[in-house]
Write an enzyme that holds these catalytic residues in place. Structure first.
Site, short mmCIF file in Angstrom:
data_model
loop_
_atom_site.label_atom_id
_atom_site.label_comp_id
_atom_site.label_asym_id
_atom_site.label_seq_id
_atom_site.Cartn_x
_atom_site.Cartn_y
_atom_site.Cartn_z
N SER A 257 0.82 -1.18 0.04
CA SER A 257 -0.09 -0.15 0.02
C SER A 257 0.92 1.04 0.00
CB SER A 257 -1.05 0.01 1.19
OG SER A 257 -0.04 0.20 2.42
N LYS A 258 0.01 2.15 0.02
CA LYS A 258 1.07 3.66 -0.06
C LYS A 258 1.88 3.90 1.37
CE LYS A 258 -2.48 6.28 -2.72
NZ LYS A 258 -3.11 7.53 -3.01
N ARG A 259 1.66 3.18 2.34
CA ARG A 259 2.73 3.22 3.44
C ARG A 259 3.83 2.64 3.02
NH1 ARG A 259 -0.85 -0.71 4.97
NH2 ARG A 259 0.17 -2.74 5.58
N GLY A 261 5.53 3.17 0.35
CA GLY A 261 6.16 3.94 -0.81
C GLY A 261 5.45 4.10 -1.88
#
Length: 536
Positions: A257-259, A261
């Site tokens: 996920s975006k966490r 990167g």
């Protein structure tokens, strides 16, 4: 399950950008089609009107083109099974519903949302859980159904799941034999009150009408498969072969996920990854050639890809490995390929250099954590500069290809991503100016007893002598000889020159860099830095 020519599809929803997981699915479908001599179809599933946009569609198409995944049928290409946008295929869903009605496999349901919510709440309170739609409208008399529809009463259309249906079974190309009890499948909605098809209904209609033989997709769709098989059976269509792909996890073992990167394809493009490297890397997230080979070019992938080499094990996205792999692909580029691929990054280096203040500017040395953070930053060419400066930088890069070609051997072995080019090469475009790193100034030029002033003066004399050819090897040897006369060690001789010309202690090969610049600019930098470091 089929001996028909292979037809596969990638069917993204234009509700966002092309995610890394979606890109891997596209790669597998594309590679399987190429390996089998089949057809790769691109279909846009745009039935979510609130979130589907033309902009997102173009972003997805652009990302697929950048990856080099050419489709045989689909948007911008056409084909006999089109149209390739779901919103343009509504007549096919209406025809499929009529077919189901004729076969007695679909029925109208007039239950309202409030009624269904009340039944759900009651079941959860009294029975410990909701078992699905209870079939209230399943056996309404035909004349009553027609009358209520004619009166305009809102209704949906549901699939009539056979009561005597045995287990829903299929052989998944990745997970093997799968079986789901039919009794847990309620009569699912096929068409909503507004006439739009549900996902499961639309995808079956599309795959059947487009002749899709193999459905290769993420295992988050595994629970949809038995429902879709029921629809295939009700329509009387052949069921395709399914191959469900395991999840891609971050280094922490959680779903990517975006966490973690960057998550979409164009972010990786903008961070300086090569499409061939990203395709190679993503192909190995769940598939292998032989369990050992890591670098696999497109030709090999398209020749050797097979479904039986896909693993059920979740894949881990290791960005360190991607960086290494990208570096391998960069090092394999010849000078022409390098010049073409590096063009926007060299222009960015030029644009960065244009922003250096006149004279000598001493910049504080970033802390290590700041350097690490900066290394992870996306440096998008053209970002942060005016359109005029950016266009000028591109034009100047094209007009002076000798700098790009000269920089090729200096950095080709030192890059893991193309977005590292500006930081490594911006000094080439500073003209007579220098952005001097404070740590380098103090550690090299002002170090007590290092004789940095003598070293810099000695090298300057060699560089200033116009009888000396502007050639890296001869200039280095003449400077080295002058240093030996002064009994200055090579490190103490060349490091001050590196700092004066390049701004810090780390740069590409020094003299090979110097000869890419104008002699007058190099001398001006040395003079300016000498005044800043040793002047009163």
């Amino acid at each position: 399950m089929t001996n028909k020519p292979v037809r596969v599809r990638f069917a993204p929803s234009p509700t966002g950008k092309l995610h890394i997981g979606g890109a891997r699915t596209a790669i597998y479908n594309w590679a399987f089609a190429r390996a089998t001599g089949g057809t790769f179809v691109l279909r846009i599933e745009d039935t979510d009107p609130e979130r589907s946009t033309e902009e997102n569609t173009q972003i997805i198409l652009r990302a697929l083109r950048w990856l080099g995944l050419d489709w045989d049928e689909g948007p911008e290409v056409g084909g006999s099974a089109g149209p390739y946008f779901q919103m343009q295929r509504m007549d096919t869903y209406a025809a499929a519903l009529e077919r189901l009605r004729e076969r007695g496999a679909a029925y109208a349901c007039f239950c309202t949302k409030d009624e269904l919510d009340a039944k759900r709440a009651k079941a959860e309170a009294e029975q410990g859980g909701y078992a699905g739609y209870d079939g209230t409208c399943r056996d309404l008399p035909a004349d009553e159904v027609e009358a209520r529809i004619a009166a305009g009463e809102p209704h949906v259309w549901r699939l009539r799941v056979p009561k005597d249906h045995g287990p829903i079974e299929f052989d998944d190309a990745v997970y093997g034999h799968m079986a789901f009890p039919a009794e847990v499948m309620d009569d699912m909605i096929l068409v909503r009150t507004d006439g739009s098809p549900t996902y499961n209904f639309a995808v079956v209609c599309d795959d059947a009408n487009m002749g899709i033989t193999h459905v290769i997709r993420g295992d988050d769709h595994l629970s949809n498969t038995p429902r879709q098989i029921l629809i295939y059976e009700a329509l009387g269509y052949d069921v395709p072969t399914f191959a469900h792909l395991s999840m891609i996890l971050g280094a922490d073992g959680k779903k990517l996920s975006k966490r973690h990167g960057a998550t979409n394809v164009e972010e990786y493009r903008d961070r300086g990854y090569l499409p061939d490297a990203l395709v190679n890397f993503l192909a190995l997230l769940g598939w292998s050639l032989d369990g050992e080979t890591t670098i696999i070019d497109r030709a090999t992938l398209c020749r050797e890809f097979s479904l039986d080499r896909i693993t059920k094990k979740d894949a881990v996205f290791d960005e360190t490995k991607l960086d290494w792999m990208n570096g391998v692909y960069i090092r394999e580029m010849d000078v022409d390929a390098w010049t073409a691929s590096a063009r926007p990054w060299l222009a960015a280096a030029r644009a960065d250099g244009e922003g250096v203040p006149a004279g000598v500017t001493v910049a504080p040395t970033p802390a290590k954590d700041e350097l690490a953070a900066a290394a992870r930053e996306t440096h998008v060419p053209g970002e942060g500069v005016s359109p005029e400066v950016w266009e000028a930088a591109l034009a100047a890069t094209d007009e002076a290809p000798e700098i790009a070609r000269g920089a090729y051997p200096l950095v080709i072995e030192r890059l893991s991503r193309l977005n590292e080019i500006p930081a490594k090469l911006a000094f080439l475009f500073w003209g007579p100016n220098v952005m001097l790193d404070e740590k380098s100034l103090n550690k090299v030029l002002r170090k007590e007893g290092a004789r940095a002033d003598e070293a810099l003066a000695a090298c300057r004399a060699v560089l200033a002598d116009e009888d000396n050819a502007w050639d890296a090897e001869s200039l280095q040897e003449k400077c080295r000889a002058r240093g030996e006369e002064l009994e200055i060690k090579p490190k103490n001789l060349f490091q001050p020159l590196r700092v004066a010309v390049c701004g810090n202690m780390v740069s590409p090969p020094l003299f090979e860099s110097i000869v890419l610049m104008d002699r007058a600019d190099v001398l001006a930098r040395i003079d300016g830095v000498a005044d800043a470091a040793f002047g009163e």
